[in-house]
Every structure is written in structure tokens, then in C-alpha cells.
Design a protein around this motif. Structure first.
Motif, short mmCIF file in Angstrom:
data_model
loop_
_atom_site.label_atom_id
_atom_site.label_comp_id
_atom_site.label_asym_id
_atom_site.label_seq_id
_atom_site.Cartn_x
_atom_site.Cartn_y
_atom_site.Cartn_z
N ARG A 256 -7.59 -9.31 20.60
CA ARG A 256 -6.93 -10.55 20.15
C ARG A 256 -6.65 -10.51 18.66
O ARG A 256 -5.56 -10.87 18.20
CB ARG A 256 -7.79 -11.75 20.49
N PHE A 257 -7.63 -10.05 17.85
CA PHE A 257 -7.40 -9.94 16.40
C PHE A 257 -6.25 -8.99 16.11
O PHE A 257 -5.41 -9.25 15.23
CB PHE A 257 -8.67 -9.44 15.70
N ALA A 258 -6.18 -7.89 16.85
CA ALA A 258 -5.09 -6.93 16.64
C ALA A 258 -3.74 -7.56 16.93
O ALA A 258 -2.76 -7.34 16.21
CB ALA A 258 -5.30 -5.70 17.52
N ALA A 259 -3.68 -8.38 17.99
CA ALA A 259 -2.42 -9.03 18.35
C ALA A 259 -2.04 -10.11 17.35
O ALA A 259 -0.86 -10.35 17.10
CB ALA A 259 -2.54 -9.63 19.75
N GLN A 260 -3.03 -10.78 16.77
CA GLN A 260 -2.75 -11.86 15.83
C GLN A 260 -2.45 -11.34 14.42
O GLN A 260 -1.58 -11.87 13.73
CB GLN A 260 -3.93 -12.83 15.77
N LEU A 261 -3.20 -10.31 14.00
CA LEU A 261 -3.11 -9.85 12.61
C LEU A 261 -2.22 -8.63 12.43
O LEU A 261 -1.80 -8.34 11.31
CB LEU A 261 -4.52 -9.53 12.09
N GLY A 262 -1.99 -7.89 13.51
CA GLY A 262 -1.21 -6.66 13.37
C GLY A 262 -2.04 -5.49 12.90
O GLY A 262 -1.49 -4.44 12.55
N PHE A 263 -3.37 -5.63 12.86
CA PHE A 263 -4.26 -4.54 12.45
C PHE A 263 -4.33 -3.50 13.56
O PHE A 263 -4.17 -3.81 14.74
CB PHE A 263 -5.67 -5.06 12.18
N HIS A 264 -4.62 -2.24 13.16
CA HIS A 264 -4.86 -1.21 14.17
C HIS A 264 -6.36 -1.11 14.43
O HIS A 264 -7.18 -1.39 13.55
CB HIS A 264 -4.29 0.13 13.73
N ILE A 265 -6.70 -0.72 15.63
CA ILE A 265 -8.11 -0.61 16.00
C ILE A 265 -8.57 0.82 15.76
O ILE A 265 -7.95 1.78 16.25
CB ILE A 265 -8.32 -1.01 17.47
N GLU A 266 -9.63 0.96 14.96
CA GLU A 266 -10.18 2.28 14.60
C GLU A 266 -10.48 3.09 15.85
O GLU A 266 -10.83 2.53 16.90
CB GLU A 266 -11.43 2.06 13.75
N ARG A 287 -14.13 -17.97 28.85
CA ARG A 287 -14.10 -17.33 27.53
C ARG A 287 -13.05 -16.22 27.48
O ARG A 287 -12.36 -16.05 26.48
CB ARG A 287 -15.48 -16.75 27.19
N VAL A 288 -12.93 -15.48 28.59
CA VAL A 288 -11.95 -14.39 28.63
C VAL A 288 -10.53 -14.95 28.55
O VAL A 288 -9.69 -14.44 27.80
CB VAL A 288 -12.13 -13.55 29.92
N GLN A 289 -10.25 -16.01 29.33
CA GLN A 289 -8.89 -16.54 29.32
C GLN A 289 -8.53 -17.15 27.98
O GLN A 289 -7.37 -17.13 27.57
CB GLN A 289 -8.69 -17.54 30.46
N THR A 290 -9.52 -17.68 27.25
CA THR A 290 -9.25 -18.20 25.91
C THR A 290 -8.77 -17.08 24.99
O THR A 290 -7.79 -17.23 24.25
CB THR A 290 -10.50 -18.87 25.32
N GLU A 291 -9.48 -15.95 25.03
CA GLU A 291 -9.09 -14.81 24.19
C GLU A 291 -7.76 -14.23 24.63
O GLU A 291 -6.91 -13.89 23.80
CB GLU A 291 -10.18 -13.73 24.24
N LEU A 292 -7.56 -14.14 25.94
CA LEU A 292 -6.30 -13.60 26.45
C LEU A 292 -5.12 -14.48 26.04
O LEU A 292 -4.06 -13.97 25.65
CB LEU A 292 -6.36 -13.48 27.97
N SER A 293 -5.30 -15.78 26.11
CA SER A 293 -4.21 -16.70 25.75
C SER A 293 -3.82 -16.54 24.29
O SER A 293 -2.64 -16.58 23.93
CB SER A 293 -4.65 -18.14 26.03
N LYS A 294 -4.81 -16.35 23.43
CA LYS A 294 -4.53 -16.14 22.01
C LYS A 294 -3.88 -14.77 21.80
O LYS A 294 -2.98 -14.62 20.97
CB LYS A 294 -5.81 -16.24 21.20
N LEU A 295 -4.34 -13.78 22.56
CA LEU A 295 -3.79 -12.43 22.42
C LEU A 295 -2.30 -12.40 22.73
O LEU A 295 -1.50 -11.89 21.94
CB LEU A 295 -4.56 -11.49 23.36
#
Length: 733
Positions: A256-266, A287-295
Motif C-alpha cells: 500500500r505504501f508503494a502504491a501511495q508514495l511511488g517508492f520501490h520495495i527493497e 484489515r486486509v480490505q482496508t489496505e487493499l482499498s488504499k492500495l
């Protein structure tokens, strides 16, 4: 006069009173204007009013008495990125001898130049010490076991609690801690409080979230979080497999952070995510659907879906990682694209709310269909799916403006917008509730497809029906055909109207039927064919327009095949699409023991079954023409015979009247299908007689009789040769 004198004598006092009232009014106005403009009641001199909840913290003793109240000032120039009340929390903890930092996402967002949505505080104070420190405030025991206390602060739009609507902010203050083991892949079984912020930061998920900052702007960053923010890298604190084993939801948070911020995952972090992705299924679906919705709403969602497809596919059943970049970031639109199959099931597995589930399921189905292009197709979409789902779909296809134009023009797209009601249909004879609803739906189809205007009179004329046209001198054919038509009508939810064309005047009219009408054509069989005197009517006066039809003949236990074929061919020649045919046994017109008592109850039940079968074909849109028996071209009429096998000639035979028995009621004249019997003098038969026996059956006095010898010999032959065998109903579908 007395009142005037009183005013003169007290003028000075009146003026002074008015000036005082004006002054009070002006003071109130200035105060209210200041508050409305967001100015503090203290005029910027913090602490002077004792009520402002933004620029200071108000401390009261447990007793709450004025003598026990003191105010602790906060710095006049706190660190700009930290809100005043949060900075005041840090200061209050420090003044009590504890360390205190803002920590986590708020620090990350501050470093990135963003405004944090909320602020969390970590401290060396134990939970009970935190509560004691803020004993003058309302607190919440959010998670005392895990060291978290919430402190409630009233937040005002204009500065003063006495005159402003109040809302609240809860600052969560958590003791430095070290987490124990995670048996459920989500929550630590126990925590250990510590005095070192570095140890608290060491339990957190990603380095960019493991940074603390005090109120003076000093950072604690033992894991290189600032450097990873600089290089736009998402990296776990410590061993990634350990982090994700502790809490599987961290996998979804990282994506989700990667989708929101555009960061790459190490690299190692991404590999551990994929390896342990299936453990996400142990986490609560909410909890999973909350993160997925933001992603999926993130600006870089496509990048994550493409690069981490394997991880997501293992973590979330049913997801198809396709591109959503060209779609609006509306949640249900993107979910529908990502869950194209078994959509409803997967939405329920994710514990989505009902509205989201319904919309996503509908959109997933619509994405598999052709996109509406014309206004008619868009109106059909609105009618079928409702305006909300239609709007979402058209938004997804980039045609929302066209839908809005249709909606704003108030074009008819729903039954409620029709200029006709159920009461109008009841006035037309439609009584059945489901049929009324179905008729209104079909009328809406016609309006949407621009086949009729949305005007009451036009709609009344556009009502389609199941029509039954029957020629039935003795009533048996009508009984059968109406049973068939009634069953068709119930099956397809259409009103039924019967037209009896037995009387000559009814056959002078031309009957025209619409494409969506259904017509049952019925006639008895005479000499193996359609009655020759009625044939011109069926050939010339009944017009279809691709109208679905069923042909039906009755016969008296001898032969029907050419009759059914003949009626079918005439119907097809007049624009009807014949989708069924049937032959029913009825008592012979003049041989009483041929099919006596037919049609019986069994015949009527079969007629109903035939009608249901016709209705089922129509509902399935099965327009196939059945194989109809009989000769094509149709053979000659059957030649009547006497018992000796010689032809019986009784063409000119007519019924005679026993005047002693005749009551002069005229019923025989009313019932004659050829109009040949005089009503005034029933003994007079002035026209053609087709030997239907209607006049004989209707005469209760028994005054009508055939005495022609050739006719009687033919009847004898029929009774001797065709009376024993029971013929059964036959259908062709």
C-alpha cells in the motif's frame, strides 16, 4: 400629553440608556466577528482568556476548583510541523521528567513535506504515569496492556469553547516497548516496556516509519529511515521475514505504501513478501480490505500490481492484477476490474459492505459486455442497472457526460417515469399484479427504444396482449383455445384478450397484430380442412408483423393433419411466425357418439400444458417453427360417404323447424355462424348451411332437426366406423 411631558423630563436619561445599549451591542458584535474570523478571545495574548484549546493546554486539579487551576504555557514558536496541542503534549511529558517524541507516519510525512493526517507520541513514561501526567484531561485506555493511552483535546474553529461548536482530537501516547512473539501473525502475545526509544523503533515495520522526533526537531533514526525516504525505498526494520512473520498485515501495508508514495520495495523485503504472502489470509478480512482499498486508489497502483502480482495473487484469493491506470480511482470500479470472476464471493470474503459488494459485482459483469454507444443503449443501461451503477460504469468507460445529459433531460428510463400506471392497466382489464408489472416493464422498453411516445394514450395503445381468435360454432374450440391462451398469458405475464369470429359481422373486420403480440388462431376441422366458408377470413383478414403465433385445430375423432397444416400456412403467409401447433379432440358436430364428452378435464389440462410450453418458448426467445403434419400443398376436402361406401351428397341440406316446439326465441338465428337463419322466423334458412349443428345445440326446445337422408346416412357411417377409438391431444413445438 402626559406621555410627552414624561419624555421631555427624562430625555437625558433616555439618551444615556440608549448609548449604553449601543455600546453593549457593539462589544458583542466585535466579539462574535472575531470569533467567526478565527481570532482568539485573548486577542493573541495566550493565556489571558483561560479558554483557548489550540494555543495552550488547560490544566485543572482533580477537585476542579478555581483556586487549584494553573496554566502551563507552551512555547510561542514551536516546531512548525507539529500542531500546538501535540507539541504541548511533548512538553508536558518532558516537564514531568520523561522523554517524548512524535513517531511513525507523522514524522515520515513531515520529512516528505506532507501534512500528516494524525500524530502519535511515544514516551518513556509508563501508561499509569502518562495518565497521571494528564489527570486533568479526559483520557481513554486504548491499550493499557500494550502501553497506549489516548488524551482527548477539544479543537475549536474559532478559539473559545463557550461560543463555538467543538470537535475533538485524540492523541495516542504509547510507552516505549519491545514486542514478544506473534502467534496469530498479527498481534504480539506480550510486550515489555523499555526506556530506550531505539528499542521501540526496532519493533516497527519499515525504516521510514521507524523515526522519532522531539519537539525541538531532534531526530532519532537508528535504522536509516531518512536515507530510505531520500532514495524512496521501502525496507523492513531488521530481517524482513521476521517482520512479516510477526505481523502478516505488514505485507499489505508495504504494498500500500508503494502504491501511495511511488517508492520501490527493497529486494530482500520484496522477496520475503512473496514468500510469506499466503500468511496474509490469516489476518482479519476487514484489515486486509482496508489496505487493499488504499492500495488500488494509490497513484502508483499500476506499478505495484505489475511488479508484485505474485505476492498479491497469493495473499488475496481471486485478484487479477490487471492495469487500473486508465480507470477512475473510484473503489468499486477498480475492484470490479481486479475481481472479474466470482466477484460477489470475493467481496464477501473480504467483508466488503453490502453497497460495495453490489456495485462491484454489477460492474464486473458489465465490464464483460459491450459498451453502450447510443442514447437508447445508455437508457437501457440506466433502466436495467439503476442510475448509480450506470453512472459508475459510464464513468469507467469515459462516457459519464452522455449519461448525465440523458439524466438531466429527464428522458424516461424508469417505470416510475412512465405516463401510465397500474390503475390504467386495471381499467383495461389487466387484473393480475405480476402481469401489471410486466406490462409496465415492456412499455418502458418501447419508450426507451423510441418505439412509442411516453404519453398515456400512446402507451395504452402499445400494450401487447396474448390474443386468441377462434371460430367456434358450438363453443368447444373456444373453450380449448382460451385455456391455451390463458396459460400463455400467465407464463409470459401478458394480458389475454379473446376475439370470437364465429358471427359473420366479426369476420368483416381486418385484425392487425404488432410484432410483440402473441396470437392463438383456432378453428374446428371440417371435412379434414379449415371450413371452406371461413377460409377467406383466415387468409385475408388477419395480419401479423413477425408476430409469434400458435395454430390450433379441433376435430371429431377422425382426421386433422391437413387442417392444421392449412391454418399454419395461411398464418405464415400473413406475417406470423408460427412457433407451435396443436390438435384437440372435441365432440363431432353432428355424430353424437364421436368423441362424446370431449374436451374433458384431461384435455383441458393438456391445453394448459400446451400454453405453458408456448410461453416457455417465447421466454427463451425460441422462434423455431415446428414440423407440422399434413400435406403441403394441402389435399382436397374429404368426400362424405354412406355406410355402403358411396358418396353422400348433402351439400344443400338445411335444418328444419318443428313449429309446434319452436318458442320463437331467435337464439338459433343469433348463433348461426353464416347468418342464414332468420331471427324473426327461425324456420326460414335463407343462406348457406355449413352443418355445424349450432342451431340444434342451442335450441332447448328441440325444435331444430336435420332430416336429409344422405346427411343421416353419412352420420351413421361415422358413428359405425370412428366411434370406438379414443384419439389423444397432439402438440407440435
Amino acid at each position: 400629553m402626559l406621555f410627552t411631558n414624561w419624555i421631555v423630563n427624562n430625555l437625558a436619561s433616555i439618551i444615556v440608556s440608549l448609548l449604553i445599549l449601543f455600546g453593549v451591542f457593539w462589544a458583542i458584535k466585535v466579539t462574535l466577528d472575531n470569533r467567526k474570523a478565527g481570532k482568539h478571545s485573548c486577542g493573541g495574548n495566550c493565556g489571558s482568556c483561560g479558554m483557548c484549546g489550540i494555543c495552550h493546554l488547560e490544566n485543572r486539579s482533580a477537585a476542579g476548583t478555581p483556586e487549584a487551576t494553573r496554566t502551563t504555557q507552551v512555547p510561542t514558536a514551536p516546531t512548525p510541523d507539529i500542531p500546538h496541542h501535540v507539541e504541548g503534549v511533548l512538553r508536558k511529558l518532558e516537564e514531568a521528567g520523561y522523554e517524548a517524541y512524535v513517531v511513525g507516519g507523522c514524522v515520515r510525512d513531515t520529512i516528505m513535506g506532507k501534512i500528516p493526517a494524525d500524530w502519535d507520541v511515544c514516551t518513556s513514561a509508563r501508561p499509569e504515569e502518562t495518565k497521571k501526567c494528564f489527570s486533568d484531561f479526559q483520557t481513554i485506555d486504548i491499550g493499557m496492556k500494550h502501553g497506549t493511552v489516548g488524551v482527548i483535546f477539544p479543537m475549536k474553529d474559532s478559539g473559545c469553547t463557550e461560543c463555538c461548536d467543538t470537535y475533538y482530537d485524540v492523541v495516542e501516547i504509547t510507552t516505549y516497548r519491545i514486542d514478544g512473539s506473534y502467534e496469530d501473525s498479527r498481534h504480539p502475545d506480550q510486550v515489555t516496556f523499555t526506556s530506550k526509544p531505539e528499542e521501540d523503533l526496532g519493533r516497527r515495520d519499515f525504516t521510514m516509519n521507524a523515526i522519532a522526533c522531539d519537539r525541538k526537531g531532534n531526530y532519532v533514526d537508528p535504522y536509516g529511515g531518512q536515507a530510505d525516504i531520500e532514495t524512496q525505498t521501502i525496507r523492513t526494520v531488521g530481517d524482513p521475514e521476521q517482520r512479516f512473520t510477526e505481523d502478516a498485515l505488514r505485507i499489505m501495508r508495504g504494498l500500500r505504501f508503494a502504491a501511495q508514495l511511488g517508492f520501490h520495495i527493497e529486494e530482500k523485503t520484496a522477496a520475503a513478501m512473496e514468500k510469506l504472502a499466503d500468511t496474509v489470509r490469516k489476518v482479519s478480512a476487514e484489515r486486509v480490505q482496508t489496505e487493499l482499498s488504499k492500495l488500488i486508489a494509490g497513484p502508483y497502483a499500476d506499478q505495484v500490481l505489475k511488479e508484485h502480482e505474485a505476492t498479491l495473487s497469493k495473499a488475496i484469493p481471486g485478484i487479477r492484477c490487471t492495469s487500473v491506470d486508465q480507470l477512475p480511482d473510484t473503489k468499486t470500479i477498480r475492484l470490479a476490474k481486479l475481481f472479474p470472476y466470482d466477484t460477489e464471493l470475493h467481496m464477501k470474503e473480504l467483508r466488503m459492505d453490502r453497497k460495495t459488494t453490489v456495485e462491484t459485482t454489477a460492474l464486473a459483469r458489465l465490464f464483460k459486455e459491450a459498451t453502450p454507444e447510443t442514447d437508447v443503449e445508455i437508457k437501457q443501461l440506466i433502466r436495467r442497472e439503476g442510475p448509480e451503477i450506470a453512472a459508475l460504469y459510464m464513468e469507467a468507460t469515459g462516457k459519464l457526460d452522455r449519461l448525465k445529459k440523458i439524466m438531466e433531460s429527464n428522458l424516461c428510463c424508469t417505470v416510475e417515469q412512465l405516463d401510465i400506471s397500474g390503475r390504467d392497466l386495471i381499467s383495461m382489464g389487466v387484473k393480475d399484479g405480476p402481469t401489471i408489472g410486466a406490462v409496465l416493464e415492456r412499455l418502458l422498453d418501447k419508450v426507451i427504444e423510441e418505439k412509442t411516445e411516453n404519453e398515456r394514450e400512446a402507451l395504452m395503445e402499445a400494450v401487447n396482449k396474448v390474443w386468441v381468435l377462434n371460430f367456434s360454432p358450438t363453443g368447444s374450440t373456444r373453450k380449448i383455445s382460451e385455456a391455451v391462451a390463458s396459460a400463455v398469458g400467465k407464463e409470459v405475464k401478458m394480458p389475454v384478450e379473446s376475439v370470437d369470429v364465429t358471427r359473420p359481422e366479426s369476420r368483416e373486420k381486418i385484425y392487425r397484430f404488432a410484432e410483440d403480440d402473441i396470437v392463438i388462431l383456432a378453428t374446428p376441422t371440417y371435412a379434414g380442412r379449415v371450413p371452406n366458408k371461413i377460409m377467406p377470413f383466415f387468409r385475408d383478414n388477419i395480419k401479423g408483423k413477425g408476430t409469434k403465433a400458435a395454430t390450433l385445430v379441433t376435430y371429431g375423432n377422425r382426421s386433422y393433419q391437413d387442417s392444421l397444416m392449412e391454418l399454419t400456412l395461411m398464418a405464415e403467409g400473413n406475417g406470423f411466425n408460427v412457433i407451435g401447433g396443436g390438435a384437440f379432440v372435441c365432440r363431432h358436430a353432428f355424430a353424437e357418439n364421436l368423441a362424446s364428452g370431449r374436451p374433458d378435464e384431461e384435455d383441458l389440462q393438456k391445453a394448459i400444458g400446451f400454453g405453458k410450453a408456448i410461453g416457455d418458448k417465447i421466454l427463451k426467445r425460441d422462434w423455431t417453427r415446428p414440423e407440422i403434419p399434413g400435406n403441403n400443398p394441402v389435399g382436397p376436402y374429404y368426400t362424405p360417404k354412406k355406410p355402403d361406401g358411396q358418396p353422400a351428397v348433402f351439400l344443400k341440406a338445411k335444418p328444419e323447424t318443428d313449429k309446434d316446439k319452436c318458442r320463437g326465441c331467435g337464439l338459433c338465428g343469433d348463433r348461426c355462424p353464416m347468418g342464414s337463419i332468420s331471427r324473426e322466423d327461425p324456420s326460414q334458412v335463407t343462406g348457406i348451411c355449413i352443418k355445424c349443428q349450432s342451431c340444434i345445440k342451442v335450441c332447448k326446445a328441440g325444435a331444430k332437426v336435420f332430416t336429409d337422408e344422405e346427411f343421416l346416412l353419412h352420420r351413421q357411417m361415422l358413428e359405425e366406423n370412428f366411434a370406438e377409438e379414443r384419439k389423444e391431444v397432439e402438440f407440435y413445438l
